[in-house]
Design an enzyme around this catalytic site. Sequence first.
Site, mmCIF file in Angstrom:
data_model
loop_
_atom_site.group_PDB
_atom_site.id
_atom_site.type_symbol
_atom_site.label_atom_id
_atom_site.label_comp_id
_atom_site.label_asym_id
_atom_site.label_seq_id
_atom_site.Cartn_x
_atom_site.Cartn_y
_atom_site.Cartn_z
ATOM 1 C CG HIS A 154 -1.891 -1.193 1.174
ATOM 2 N ND1 HIS A 154 -3.174 -1.078 0.686
ATOM 3 C CD2 HIS A 154 -1.737 -2.495 1.512
ATOM 4 C CE1 HIS A 154 -3.776 -2.263 0.742
ATOM 5 N NE2 HIS A 154 -2.915 -3.142 1.228
ATOM 6 C CG HIS A 208 -8.619 -8.747 1.151
ATOM 7 N ND1 HIS A 208 -7.775 -8.249 2.126
ATOM 8 C CD2 HIS A 208 -9.758 -9.130 1.803
ATOM 9 C CE1 HIS A 208 -8.381 -8.334 3.297
ATOM 10 N NE2 HIS A 208 -9.573 -8.866 3.141
ATOM 11 C CG ASP A 222 -1.344 -6.112 3.715
ATOM 12 O OD1 ASP A 222 -2.170 -6.504 4.557
ATOM 13 O OD2 ASP A 222 -1.633 -5.299 2.816
HETATM 14 C C1 FWO Z 1 -5.308 -7.146 5.894
HETATM 15 C C2 FWO Z 1 -5.107 -3.968 3.858
HETATM 16 C C3 FWO Z 1 -6.783 -6.982 6.340
HETATM 17 C C4 FWO Z 1 -5.830 -1.610 4.093
HETATM 18 O O1 FWO Z 1 -7.488 -8.002 6.438
HETATM 19 O O2 FWO Z 1 -6.196 -6.022 3.544
HETATM 20 O O3 FWO Z 1 -7.188 -5.840 6.564
HETATM 21 O O4 FWO Z 1 -6.747 -1.255 3.322
HETATM 22 O O5 FWO Z 1 -4.835 -0.935 4.349
HETATM 23 N N1 FWO Z 1 -4.863 -5.870 5.339
HETATM 24 N N2 FWO Z 1 -7.264 -3.433 4.876
HETATM 25 C C5 FWO Z 1 -4.419 -7.486 7.055
HETATM 26 C C6 FWO Z 1 -4.582 -8.921 7.532
HETATM 27 C C7 FWO Z 1 -4.034 -9.869 6.515
HETATM 28 C C8 FWO Z 1 -3.816 -9.074 8.831
HETATM 29 C C9 FWO Z 1 -5.437 -5.383 4.220
HETATM 30 C C10 FWO Z 1 -5.896 -2.996 4.724
HETATM 31 ZN ZN ZN Z 2 -5.698 -7.281 1.940
#
Ligand code: FWO
Ligand code: ZN
Length: 392
Positions: free
Chosen positions: A62, A194, A285
């Site tokens: 990101h 995701h 991530d």
């Molecule tokens: C994961 C990125 C989550 C963002 O499930 O998908 O949220 O938009 O910055 N991160 N949502 C982290 C888990 C794998 C621990 C994202 C986050």
């Molecule tokens: Zn994610």
Amino acid sequence: MYLIQNIHVYAPEDLGIRDVLTGGGKILKIGERLPAEKAYGVTVIDGSGKILMPGLIDAHVHILGGGGEGGARTRTPEIMLSDIISGGVTTVVGCLGTDGCTRTMSNLLAKAKGLEEEGITTYVYTGSYQVPVRTLTGSIMDDIILLDKVVGTGEIAVSDHRSSQPTKEEFARIVADTRVGGILSGKAGLVNIHMGDGGEKLEFLRYVRRYTQIPPANMLPTHINRSRTLMNDGIDYAKNLGGYIDLTTSSDPDFLEPDEVKASCGLKLALDAGVGEEQITFSSDGQGSLPVFYPDGTLKGLGVGKVSSLYREMRDAVMEDGVPLVKALRTVTSNPAALLKLPHKGRIAEGADADLVLADDKSLVVDTVLAKGVVMVSDGRTIVRGTFEAAP
Ligand code: FWO
Ligand code: ZN
């Protein structure tokens, strides 16, 4: 030009002790006892006691920052060059996540261009969690065909309370459009998916494999190690449908997902279960939020992903889980390069980009990093910083 002498080369295959000559941002020659033609301004790097690896590829970062699941104050910070390069990563693919509203594709492209100008190699996925996919040109196919840095779509959320709850048909259409965009542009056409904690798990991908002619290489489900249940489903999907699985290396000790599997352990589990070593990738991530929710869906808290976790988990797989270095390295070099269709990345071969990592051959601690032939980390210190980062 650099002549790296007397170094143990993992391309990721083990090439043994070699000399490697770089110039013009490329790997020019790999051989034994290459002449150090100082006349051509060659700088010699002594590689004895060290190993040489391809620069790491992080296919899920990101780069703008992400998050926001706890309100505006939890929007995570934008990445800086040293966050990436200090961990031996020389190529990243930027993505948007939960927040596809205040984080925009035009901003993502601009940040990717900025990082490229600062010295690494960048690509992006179009879209975010949401379906319909919010693109730049109005269509997934056009974004991929017309915008050089766009290599696919993602991160598309499925089996997650934060997703758009897409139908399997909607999901298949996204994969189909992404695949054809890739075919028509000579690019990967990869959908970065995701995976949430939802009960459907990888059924969306099984639907595509069962009812379409789309091959598995156009889909990369990430966060497979977020739970043991999903890890097992990922192993089944990889073994029985030839699918690819991506393990997330970032983790926050203060906000652990229930029964989360450490990426290095997940790699060992998958390999021991018989998943092919070319079917498994790691991604960090980085700068994404790592939120943990209570069963009733309220937010418990969140951490921030780190790109540096990519190298750490690869190293832990070797040092703690007994995974052979060549197999662990594939997850962050040749495997993502193959899925992203980047033939000049992820390998140490003549003609490939001079993205290289030197590390101590005992501790595997990073010593030197070259990106496009430029030394960015030397003696373990980041010597090239981003435009607005404090001077080294
Ligand atoms: C994961 C990125 C989550 C963002 O499930 O998908 O949220 O938009 O910055 N991160 N949502 C982290 C888990 C794998 C621990 C994202 C986050
Ligand atoms: Zn994610």
